[in-house]
Design a protein around this motif. Structure first.
Motif, short mmCIF file in Angstrom:
data_model
loop_
_atom_site.label_atom_id
_atom_site.label_comp_id
_atom_site.label_asym_id
_atom_site.label_seq_id
_atom_site.Cartn_x
_atom_site.Cartn_y
_atom_site.Cartn_z
N SER A 44 9.28 6.29 -17.06
CA SER A 44 10.37 6.25 -16.07
C SER A 44 11.54 5.37 -16.47
CB SER A 44 9.82 5.76 -14.73
OG SER A 44 9.47 4.38 -14.83
N ARG A 45 11.30 4.41 -17.36
CA ARG A 45 12.31 3.42 -17.76
C ARG A 45 12.74 2.52 -16.59
NH1 ARG A 45 16.37 6.53 -22.06
NH2 ARG A 45 14.70 7.19 -23.49
N LEU A 46 11.92 2.49 -15.55
CA LEU A 46 12.17 1.60 -14.43
C LEU A 46 11.39 0.30 -14.63
CD1 LEU A 46 11.92 4.10 -11.43
CD2 LEU A 46 14.01 3.29 -12.56
N ASN A 47 11.75 -0.71 -13.88
CA ASN A 47 11.07 -2.00 -13.98
C ASN A 47 9.81 -1.96 -13.12
OD1 ASN A 47 10.37 -4.69 -14.23
ND2 ASN A 47 12.02 -5.46 -12.92
N ILE A 48 8.76 -1.32 -13.66
CA ILE A 48 7.54 -1.07 -12.89
C ILE A 48 6.36 -1.86 -13.45
CG2 ILE A 48 5.82 0.65 -12.23
CD1 ILE A 48 7.98 2.70 -12.01
N GLU A 49 5.66 -2.51 -12.53
CA GLU A 49 4.41 -3.19 -12.84
C GLU A 49 3.27 -2.37 -12.23
OE1 GLU A 49 1.93 -7.16 -11.34
OE2 GLU A 49 4.01 -6.82 -10.70
N LYS A 50 2.33 -1.94 -13.05
CA LYS A 50 1.18 -1.19 -12.56
C LYS A 50 0.03 -2.15 -12.25
CE LYS A 50 0.83 1.40 -16.17
NZ LYS A 50 0.35 2.42 -17.13
N VAL A 51 -0.57 -1.95 -11.08
CA VAL A 51 -1.72 -2.78 -10.69
C VAL A 51 -2.87 -1.86 -10.31
CG1 VAL A 51 -2.58 -4.55 -9.13
CG2 VAL A 51 -0.17 -4.57 -9.81
N GLU A 59 -8.77 -8.32 0.30
CA GLU A 59 -8.35 -9.41 -0.58
C GLU A 59 -7.38 -8.88 -1.64
OE1 GLU A 59 -11.62 -11.49 -2.26
OE2 GLU A 59 -12.44 -12.11 -0.31
N PHE A 60 -7.66 -7.70 -2.16
CA PHE A 60 -6.76 -7.10 -3.15
C PHE A 60 -5.39 -6.83 -2.53
CE2 PHE A 60 -4.95 -3.05 -4.71
CZ PHE A 60 -4.59 -3.46 -5.99
N ILE A 61 -5.39 -6.28 -1.32
CA ILE A 61 -4.12 -5.97 -0.66
C ILE A 61 -3.30 -7.23 -0.45
CG2 ILE A 61 -3.06 -5.12 1.46
CD1 ILE A 61 -5.30 -3.10 1.67
N ASN A 62 -3.95 -8.31 -0.06
CA ASN A 62 -3.23 -9.57 0.14
C ASN A 62 -2.65 -10.09 -1.17
OD1 ASN A 62 -3.03 -10.95 2.83
ND2 ASN A 62 -5.16 -10.31 2.92
N ARG A 63 -3.39 -9.95 -2.25
CA ARG A 63 -2.92 -10.44 -3.56
C ARG A 63 -1.67 -9.70 -4.02
NH1 ARG A 63 -8.38 -10.22 -5.05
NH2 ARG A 63 -7.98 -8.42 -6.40
N ILE A 64 -1.65 -8.39 -3.81
CA ILE A 64 -0.53 -7.60 -4.33
C ILE A 64 0.74 -7.75 -3.49
CG2 ILE A 64 -2.01 -5.89 -5.44
CD1 ILE A 64 -1.44 -4.04 -3.06
N MET A 65 0.62 -8.40 -2.33
CA MET A 65 1.79 -8.61 -1.47
C MET A 65 2.65 -9.79 -1.93
SD MET A 65 1.95 -6.45 1.15
CE MET A 65 0.89 -5.17 1.86
N VAL A 66 2.14 -10.60 -2.82
CA VAL A 66 2.87 -11.78 -3.27
C VAL A 66 4.18 -11.37 -3.96
CG1 VAL A 66 2.83 -13.80 -4.77
CG2 VAL A 66 0.76 -13.12 -3.53
N GLY A 67 5.29 -11.91 -3.47
CA GLY A 67 6.58 -11.64 -4.08
C GLY A 67 7.22 -10.33 -3.64
N VAL A 68 6.58 -9.63 -2.70
CA VAL A 68 7.08 -8.33 -2.26
C VAL A 68 8.06 -8.48 -1.10
CG1 VAL A 68 6.39 -6.15 -1.16
CG2 VAL A 68 5.06 -7.07 -3.08
#
Length: 299
Positions: A44-51, A59-68
């Motif tokens: 895509s050439r976008l600034n994408i981070e895959k998790v 717990e996973f959902i809470n972790r991925i919310m950091v900085g969002v």
């Protein structure tokens, strides 16, 4: 940062195309599974981070919310309450939730669960000090290419059957929405926070259409001749019940058949007014899908 769930799915794929076409410059975090095909993201050439992770894990959902800053939740309506809860706890500014017009069905199984989910979300955000604003998008029946689970089945049926049963003569109305239009709508809503915050929108196709006309248009695009036979709803439901018994409950299409007898058309006027939603005609959309089907199956 923009957090997206479901970007490798049918609707998510068209949303990704809109991000690419509009050269979205912000940071993006996408939740994927180990089995997900992420080639579109990678190219895509976008600034994408895959998790990689499991949306059933709080717990996973809470972790991925950091900085969002904003959440675009496309993946599954049943995860919406947990997503919203985590967004509130992490003081996320905004969450856009893709739900369904199935909430309007008169059949209990089809609508009750959706009503409960949206009721939970209403409770979560009712506090005036809630830091997260919510926008809910309710698409109708989604189609657009052979990845959809709706029109693709109808196309196969029309192609294989020269005599085809239709519930109640196909008089019920539907208003299918093309996934391409949904992709555009999701991007436009993302970029229109002021106009769409705190609102709920039904996202339907251009105009209502009878089921029988849907089949006839597909027949025409396939260049076939099909005879349609009207089957009373009661008989269709009885056959579905027999099939459920014969398959020991593995195939349960009773309510799906029942819903074939109810109108499923909903106005998108509010979306048009607030953010210029302008879906394509069914004739145009289904032609694209039929051509894809013919290319794949009649070479």
């Amino acid at each position: 940062m923009l957090l997206i769930t479901g970007i490798t799915g049918h609707t998510g794929g068209y949303f990704l195309k809109e991000l690419i076409n509009n050269k979205y410059e912000g940071a993006i975090r996408c939740i994927v599974r180990n089995t997900s095909n992420t080639s579109s993201i990678d190219n895509s050439r976008l600034n994408i981070e895959k998790v990689v992770g499991d949306l059933d894990d709080p717990e996973f959902i809470n972790r991925i919310m950091v900085g969002v800053h904003t959440v675009m939740h496309i993946y599954n309506i049943h995860h919406s309450p947990m997503i919203v809860q985590a967004a509130i706890e992490n003081k996320i500014n905004r969450a856009i939730l893709v739900h369904t017009t199935g909430i309007y069905s008169k059949f209990k199984y089809a609508s009750e669960g959706y009503k409960i989910i949206e009721g939970k979300i209403s409770e979560l955000i009712k506090n005036p000090k809630c830091p997260t604003s919510i926008t809910i998008l309710r698409p109708t029946m989604i189609y657009g290419d052979l990845c959809d689970r709706n029109m693709s089945k109808f196309i196969k049926m029309v192609d294989k059957l020269r005599i085809m049963p239709v519930i109640n003569g196909g008089r019920s109305l539907i208003q299918p929405v093309n996934a391409r239009d949904l992709g555009v709508a999701l991007f436009t809503v993302l970029m229109s926070q002021k106009e769409t915050t705190g609102k709920v929108y039904d996202l339907s196709g251009e105009k209502p259409i009878k089921m029988i006309d849907v089949f006839k248009i597909i027949t025409k695009e396939l260049n076939l001749k099909t005879i349609y036979i009207s089957v009373p709803l009661s008989i269709g439901v009885s056959l579905a019940r027999i099939l459920k018994i014969l398959t020991l409950g593995k195939i349960d299409s009773i309510e799906r058949v029942q819903r074939m007898g109810e109108d499923r058309s909903y106005s998108h006027n509010n979306a048009t007014i607030d953010f210029g939603y302008n879906p394509m005609s069914f004739e145009k959309g289904i032609k694209i899908e039929v051509q894809e089907y013919l290319k794949k199956n009649r070479n």
